[in-house]
Design an enzyme around this catalytic site. Structure first.
Site, PDB file in Angstrom:
ATOM      1  N   HIS A   2       0.828  -1.219   0.000  1.00 51.11           N
ATOM      2  CA  HIS A   2       0.000   0.000   0.000  1.00 51.11           C
ATOM      3  C   HIS A   2       0.861   1.268   0.000  1.00 51.11           C
ATOM      4  CE1 HIS A   2      -3.793  -2.210   0.810  1.00 51.11           C
ATOM      5  NE2 HIS A   2      -3.021  -2.998   1.535  1.00 51.11           N
ATOM      6  N   ASN A  48     -10.110  -2.921   2.426  1.00 49.73           N
ATOM      7  CA  ASN A  48      -9.806  -2.888   0.993  1.00 49.73           C
ATOM      8  C   ASN A  48     -11.082  -2.579   0.220  1.00 49.73           C
ATOM      9  OD1 ASN A  48      -7.005  -3.534   1.031  1.00 49.73           O
ATOM     10  ND2 ASN A  48      -7.476  -5.691   1.330  1.00 49.73           N
ATOM     11  N   TYR A  55       0.798  -4.649  11.749  1.00 46.94           N
ATOM     12  CA  TYR A  55       0.588  -3.259  11.339  1.00 46.94           C
ATOM     13  C   TYR A  55       1.270  -2.281  12.289  1.00 46.94           C
ATOM     14  CZ  TYR A  55      -2.411  -3.951   7.329  1.00 46.94           C
ATOM     15  OH  TYR A  55      -2.878  -4.270   6.084  1.00 46.94           O
TER      16      TYR A  55
END
Length: 505
Positions: free
Chosen positions: A56, A129, A339
């Protein structure tokens, strides 16, 4: 002071006497190391690029407002949803997945759909997404996905062979691959696509009753996509087409909106669900679990500085608020670690102090007093000389037991259970998705697949054809024809699914 009146200084405030001419030993002599402004500028420049996101990397973002339009307090006591009409400031970041920072926006790829809500109970990050499913359901495969869709270690080029070798080794990937090869594989821009939380989350109410939920965000601008040919034409002239579209729309007051919905499944329904309800490769059918409207968000302000707000924005599914919780979704569980860990590497341990990441509904003086020091600890005086331990005799920083979540349901012993023994229903949902397409849309899936598989070896193509055929015979035949492979030369009914554990040559 106007911009015109501003005078140039160095980063520590010293006046700069000459911006254009370096200090030298004589008019044609070598530079002097005492030219402090030159040294400062170059050393700053040499360090201004931070690590890009591993996935991303190419993104666009904007600020906005979320507004509650329907009452869902029977499912959750999260204050963001406490009353109809309530508004919450937010930030959204959209992205492509596989490409680097300079990648083209109109590539055939999944789009990231990450939302940050600044609630009075802390930040809530919903990291999703533009597709409701993913390629696999176990996070141990995530690193390999990254390798497969990015650059080959020898050629340093994107490699369709690596990509499709990986995808076809996972029959559960066909659902996501079908979406990616369909018309929705290339959204026209960021305003004309849906978003999904994708994972299963949970909500709980004041009584401690838990339900499982999926989040959906439907664009109010309508769905618009690009064909391969249209995308190629756009890429040739504008690699930032989606970013430009979003920025310019907001600048002229054409604010994009999305409607938030949830699907709700009770714990009892989950126990009796046909498939694993926490499987990220599958959807919940809308006729069984209908969409329930929650609210809408509008993006209405562009960032003043891209790096400050978009590049430094950090999202993590661990940022969750009371009234919401996680689920046994293995992919979600894996992301709970990866993350935040990636953001600490990319931006530093104190990245929560960056303005776009700061919790706006909670006073900075109330942020965890036991997390201290580290690089770039700047905005809160490092908690000063206040109490930095617990327990303490000052009665400070007590726990808040009223926010305890209801018990999280689990079962079984810790073990590396074979996911394929639990569920091998790989092809039902991609088959249904294929049959929902118009005849023209099916033909485009065939053509898009053939375009994407150019240069891929026949053994990998045959694996994909076999999976498509198992989803729907017409799907397999159409892909075979587009690839120029005689479908009669393929063993279509083999009982062994071709997983990475059991390839059939």
């Amino acid at each position: 002071m106007s911009q015109q009146d501003k005078k140039l200084t160095g980063v520590f405030g010293h006046p700069v006497s000459d911006r254009e001419n370096s200090m030298t030993a004589g008019p044609r002599g070598p530079l002097l190391m005492q030219d402090i402004y030159f040294l400062e500028q170059m050393s700053q420049f040499d360090r201004e690029v931070i690590p890009e996101r591993r996935m991303h990397a190419k993104g666009s973002g904007a600020f906005g407002t979320f507004t509650v339009t329907k009452d869902i307090t029977k499912y959750t006591n999260a204050k963001i949803f406490s009353e109809i009409g309530k508004q919450t400031e937010m930030f959204a970041r959209f992205s492509t997945v596989a490409g680097e920072r300079g990648a083209a926006d109109a590539e055939r790829d999944i789009r990231g759909f990450a939302l940050k809500f600044y609630t009075e109970e802390g930040n809530w990050d919903l990291v999703g997404n533009n597709t409701p499913v993913f390629f696999f359901r176990d996070p141990k495969l995530f690193v390999s996905l990254n390798r497969a869709v990015k650059r080959d270690p020898r050629t340093n080029m994107r490699d369709a062979q690596n990509n499709w070798d990986f995808w076809t080794g996972l029959p559960e990937a066909l659902h996501q691959v079908t979406i990616l090869m369909s018309d929705r594989g290339i959204p026209k821009d960021l305003r004309h696509m849906h978003g999904f939380g994708s994972h299963t989350y949970s909500m709980y109410n004041d009584s401690g009753e838990r339900v499982w939920v999926k989040f959906h965000f439907r664009t109010q601008q309508g769905i618009e996509n690009l064909t391969d040919e249209e995308a190629a034409e756009i890429i040739a002239t504008d690699r930032d087409s989606s970013q430009r579209d979003l920025f310019e729309a907001i600048e002229k007051g054409d604010y994009p909106k999305w409607t938030m919905y949830i699907q709700v499944m009770t714990e009892e329904q989950a126990k009796n669900h046909k498939d694993n309800p926490f499987d990220l490769t599958k959807v919940w059918y809308h006729d069984e679990y209908p969409l329930i409207e929650v609210g809408e968000f509008e993006l209405n302000r562009n960032p003043d500085n891209y790096f400050t707000d978009v590049e430094q924005a950090a999202f993590a599914p661990t940022n969750i608020i009371p009234g919401l919780d996680f689920s046994p979704d293995k992919m979600l569980q894996g992301r709970l670690f990866s993350y935040g860990d990636a953001q600490r590497y990319r931006l530093g341990v104190n990245h929560w102090q960056i303005p776009v990441n700061q919790p706006k509904g909670v006073g900075i003086e109330n942020i965890c007093p036991f997390s201290r020091d580290g690089q770039m600890r700047v905005v809160d005086n490092n908690q000063g000389g206040g109490t930095h331990h617990y327990p303490n005799n000052h009665g400070k920083f007590d726990s808040q037991p009223e926010y305890k979540k209801p018990p999280f349901p689990t079962d079984g012993y810790g073990y590396e259970y074979n996911q394929r023994q639990d569920d091998d229903n790989y092809f039902e949902q991609p088959g249904k998705l294929f049959r929902l397409q118009s005849e023209d849309a099916k033909e485009r899936i065939f053509t898009n697949t053939a375009n994407a598989m150019e240069g891929v070896t026949d053994d990998v193509k045959r694996r994909h054809i076999r999976h498509c055929y198992k989803a729907d015979p017409e799907y397999g035949k159409g892909v075979a024809k587009a690839l120029g492979i005689d479908i009669n030369s393929i063993d279509l009914e083999t009982e062994n699914d071709e997983t990475y554990e059991n390839f059939e040559k």
